[in-house]
Design an enzyme around this catalytic site. Sequence first.
Site: not given
Length: 301
Positions: A223, A174, A293
């Site tokens: 998320s 990520r 995130e």
Amino acid sequence: MTVAVTLPETRGKLTADTPLAPLVWFKSGGPAEWLFAPKDVSDLQNFLRSLPADMTVWPLGLGSNLIIRDGGKPGVTVRLGKTFAGMAPHSDDPNMIVCGAGAPGISAASFARDNALAGTEFLRGIPGTVGGAVRMNAGAYGREMCDILVSAEVVLRDGSLQTFSLDDMDYSYRYSGLPEDAIVVEATLRGTPGNKDAIAAEMKRIADEREASQPLRSKTGGSTFKNPEGHKAWQLVDEAGCRGLQIGQAQVSEKHCNFLLNLGGATSSDIEALGEEVRRRVKEHSGVDLQWEIQRVGNEA
């Protein structure tokens, strides 16, 4: 916000003090000092070249995985429109497709399917644009952008257009090494020859699984926390007793507790405070330090 600066002329659309809440999934947060929708790549380049050097630039995609703080976003927020959403087969390699950065991930997956290319089905589960997915190495269902990206065309803050190869992206989980103010405008993706029906079936499986397990019809950001090494973030949140936890009108989803929800009147401050409380409880319960995130940008109110 007080606007006291004259920005360069543009062929696109430039507006001051523009609400961002309608453009993000959480439907919360303050305005953009300036919101710029460039007409095309050259318009974006010329604008950035002429923009005062002390003016910050930040790209906004579809507004998933994002908290805009209640004080709004200073500087110029760049949002790529339909002229950046085109897709085409690669001119030299039938196993590649070229996607505009403004195209939604689902559109890229569908285009690859229509060209009988497998390997991009996971983009059906990515709720943002191709450009956003390239920037953050988005992933789902066992694959990430680093598995399919060949190269990306990127406009830098000085207005230059550069090609970043996969190796140039410096990808990890990520994360990419792109400068924060760099704007992805196009990506070349690689697939593998496949059967259209099988590809479509896999995309349907992903869509059905998301619908069954995630609160997709709510005001959410997707998320919230990265999966720590050896753990699932949702499970850590659940084990810490945070399922359904609420601060103001912000709530940890009971359906999937790695999702935060705006129940209707939540401020971005409520949502971020809830995320921090979840992080505190997980750390206290399991010793794991959850990392956001969701990107959090802008000023506090």
